[in-house]
Design an enzyme around this catalytic site. Structure first.
Site, PDB file in Angstrom:
ATOM      1  N   LYS A 108       3.862   8.732   9.268  1.00 23.82           N
ATOM      2  CA  LYS A 108       3.616   8.116  10.526  1.00 23.82           C
ATOM      3  C   LYS A 108       4.558   8.481  11.609  1.00 23.82           C
ATOM      4  O   LYS A 108       4.364   9.873  12.199  1.00 23.82           O
ATOM      5  CB  LYS A 108       3.584   6.578  10.297  1.00 23.82           C
ATOM      6  CG  LYS A 108       2.484   6.280   9.229  1.00 23.82           C
ATOM      7  CD  LYS A 108       2.098   4.895   9.110  1.00 23.82           C
ATOM      8  CE  LYS A 108       0.494   4.931   8.666  1.00 23.82           C
ATOM      9  NZ  LYS A 108       0.877   4.082   7.277  1.00 23.82           N
ATOM     10  N   ASP A 118       9.151   2.833   0.356  1.00 22.13           N
ATOM     11  CA  ASP A 118       8.126   3.569   1.134  1.00 22.13           C
ATOM     12  C   ASP A 118       8.181   3.217   2.527  1.00 22.13           C
ATOM     13  O   ASP A 118       7.833   2.122   2.929  1.00 22.13           O
ATOM     14  CB  ASP A 118       6.731   3.093   0.432  1.00 22.13           C
ATOM     15  CG  ASP A 118       5.560   3.522   0.980  1.00 22.13           C
ATOM     16  OD1 ASP A 118       5.730   4.320   2.190  1.00 22.13           O
ATOM     17  OD2 ASP A 118       4.365   3.676   0.683  1.00 22.13           O
ATOM     18  N   TYR A 176       0.822  -1.108  -0.104  1.00 22.10           N
ATOM     19  CA  TYR A 176       0.066   0.170   0.001  1.00 22.10           C
ATOM     20  C   TYR A 176       0.923   1.141  -0.056  1.00 22.10           C
ATOM     21  O   TYR A 176       1.850   1.426   0.639  1.00 22.10           O
ATOM     22  CB  TYR A 176      -0.974   0.110   1.065  1.00 22.10           C
ATOM     23  CG  TYR A 176      -1.831   1.137   1.414  1.00 22.10           C
ATOM     24  CD1 TYR A 176      -2.931   1.539   0.576  1.00 22.10           C
ATOM     25  CD2 TYR A 176      -1.518   2.234   2.511  1.00 22.10           C
ATOM     26  CE1 TYR A 176      -3.610   2.446   0.444  1.00 22.10           C
ATOM     27  CE2 TYR A 176      -2.484   3.187   2.354  1.00 22.10           C
ATOM     28  CZ  TYR A 176      -3.520   3.523   1.347  1.00 22.10           C
ATOM     29  OH  TYR A 176      -4.470   4.588   1.778  1.00 22.10           O
TER      30      TYR A 176
HETATM   31  C1  PLP Z   1      -0.015   4.642   5.825  1.00 18.23           C
HETATM   32  C2  PLP Z   1       0.997   4.455   4.633  1.00 18.23           C
HETATM   33  C3  PLP Z   1       0.911   5.324   3.528  1.00 18.23           C
HETATM   34  C4  PLP Z   1      -0.220   6.220   3.170  1.00 18.23           C
HETATM   35  O1  PLP Z   1       0.022   7.293   4.343  1.00 18.23           O
HETATM   36  P1  PLP Z   1      -1.197   8.284   4.775  1.00 18.23           P
HETATM   37  O2  PLP Z   1      -0.502   9.008   5.795  1.00 18.23           O
HETATM   38  O3  PLP Z   1      -2.049   7.373   5.403  1.00 18.23           O
HETATM   39  O4  PLP Z   1      -1.624   8.844   3.536  1.00 18.23           O
HETATM   40  C5  PLP Z   1       1.835   5.265   2.303  1.00 18.23           C
HETATM   41  N1  PLP Z   1       2.470   4.143   2.591  1.00 18.23           N
HETATM   42  C6  PLP Z   1       2.531   3.143   3.578  1.00 18.23           C
HETATM   43  C7  PLP Z   1       3.639   2.080   3.567  1.00 18.23           C
HETATM   44  C8  PLP Z   1       1.580   3.242   4.490  1.00 18.23           C
HETATM   45  O5  PLP Z   1       1.698   2.403   5.430  1.00 18.23           O
END
Ligand code: PLP
Length: 419
Positions: free
Chosen positions: A267, A239, A144
């Site tokens: 995060k 990511d 994701y």
């Molecule tokens: C949470 C997440 C996102 C998206 O971040 P948001 O702040 O919710 O837009 C993107 N990549 C990864 C791996 C994530 O866990």
């Protein structure tokens, strides 16, 4: 457990927001319950609107690695608020945070602050395309990367348990430039490059996948991605929105010893406030406006309150040298408890998922073999015993530094007793 007040709030919320929520997985849809409305949080505990207290292993989906309402972070935010909430102009905090980030992630030579992980990854991909002058990107099934159009293809997280396999409202053209590979399968990546050797801008990967449940990279996988991208002149984008400051202060790139060209953080980096970052090598990031032709901007980017929270959280991590060993030790106890109960567990540092799957989970397909209704039963068992875990099979349990040995022991005991 009384839930009248949460129920009442949910009824009201449903009149106002789609499904009563502002992010789909919060709806508890895949575990067949109604969401709890949270009224307070402290340390490793959250309290719902009915006054029930839980040991929390969601930790806001990762940001709260220090636990909820950490005093240093709260104080920093209060102090920053006194000086105004936003300027839409430069301020020193942005520099302090950027210096800290680059200190821990030397590969992020230049960074740009944004407001969400979605924005960070979307912008990193744009910069990668601008730099390489290529259009295609490779992503992995089950990873994701936020909800931008081109990345909602076999997306992981809430997409795995929602009623639609992928999102409606995404034009076919937006997803056309996204190629799919299988996690932990280098051959699937190599095949795509052999087919399109000069059109792939970047490989985008969660260096330890955590949005199809936790699926660590097999030995050699990340190094293989590094080698293949280098060979074909494509960029490797990590990511690290979850793994940054989670697996180590320097994220998965430090933990696994692999250097990507670009990185997205989110995060933890915002200490619980909406803040995310993307960055990478000088020559790539120099393509971003105002230096270069890749446009990306933000009214609230580098927001002083969010920046203050991020600096405070990272400073606290720096002040706690043994923290990653501690997190590992605590989470290992939960892992052992789950194995005791005969459960199938994947763990990487303080990220862990119990899979109700018959075989070892190494990719999207094996993750999908998990029995969601069995997970729903496990979730309810934990919740009824005062433990708040992710309301979906395809998410991680997050352990924080605030999880006390007593609460870990209590959780382990409850997990061990699961039948
Ligand atoms: C949470 C997440 C996102 C998206 O971040 P948001 O702040 O919710 O837009 C993107 N990549 C990864 C791996 C994530 O866990």
């Amino acid at each position: 457990m009384r839930t009248e007040r949460s129920h009442e709030l949910f009824e009201r919320a449903k009149q106002l927001m789609p499904g009563g929520v502002n992010s789909p997985v919060r709806a508890f849809g895949s575990v067949g319950r109604e969401p709890l409305f949270i009224a307070d949080s402290r340390g490793d505990r959250i309290t719902d609107a009915d006054g029930n207290e839980y040991i929390d292993y969601v930790c806001s989906w990762g940001p709260d690695i220090l636990g909820h309402a950490h005093p240093s972070v709260i104080d920093a935010v209060k102090t920053a608020c006194e000086r105004g909430l936003t300027y839409g102009a430069c301020h020193e905090g942005e520099i302090v945070l950027a210096e800290k980030i680059r200190g821990h992630f030397p590969s992020m030579e230049l960074v740009r602050l944004v407001n969400s992980g979605t924005e960070a990854v979307m912008s990193a991909v744009r910069a990668a395309r601008g730099f390489t002058k290529r259009d295609l990107i490779i992503k992995f099934e089950g990873c994701y990367h936020g909800h931008s159009d081109g990345l909602l293809v076999k997306g992981g997280s809430g997409l795995l348990t929602g009623s639609v396999p992928d999102s409606a409202g995404v034009p076919a053209g937006a997803a056309d430039c996204t190629l799919l590979a299988r996690y932990n399968d280098l051959d699937s990546v190599r095949e795509l490059f052999e087919h399109d050797p000069e059109s792939i801008a970047a490989v985008l990967v969660e260096p330890c996948a955590a949005n199809m449940g936790v699926v660590p990279p097999e030995p050699g996988f990340l190094q293989g991605l590094r080698d293949i991208t280098t060979e074909y002149g494509a960029l490797l984008i990590f990511d690290e929105v979850i793994t940054g400051f989670r697996l180590a202060a320097g994220g998965a790139q430090e933990y696994y010893g692999i250097t990507p060209d670009m990185t997205a953080l989110g995060k933890i980096v915002g200490g619980g406030m909406p803040l995310a970052v993307y960055g990478g090598r000088h020559e790539i990031m120099e393509c971003v406006a105002p230096l270069g032709a890749v446009y990306q901007a933000g009214t609230l980017s580098g927001n002083p309150i969010a920046v203050a929270a991020g600096i405070a959280a990272i400073t606290e991590l720096e002040r706690t040298p043994g923290i990653y060993g501690e997190l590992d030790r605590k989470t290992a106890k939960l892992e052992a408890a789950a194995r005791n109960a005969g459960l199938n567990v994947n763990r990487c540092g303080s990220l862990m998922t119990v899979f109700f799957a018959g075989k070892r989970v190494t990719d999207y397909e094996t993750a999908q073999s998990a029995d969601r209704s069995e997970y729903a039963r496990f979730f309810s068992y934990l919740l009824d015993n005062g433990i708040y875990a992710a309301p979906s099979q395809f998410e991680a349990m997050f352990v924080s530094y605030a999880h006390t040995d007593e609460d870990i022991a209590r959780t382990a005991e409850i997990i061990s007793a699961y039948r």
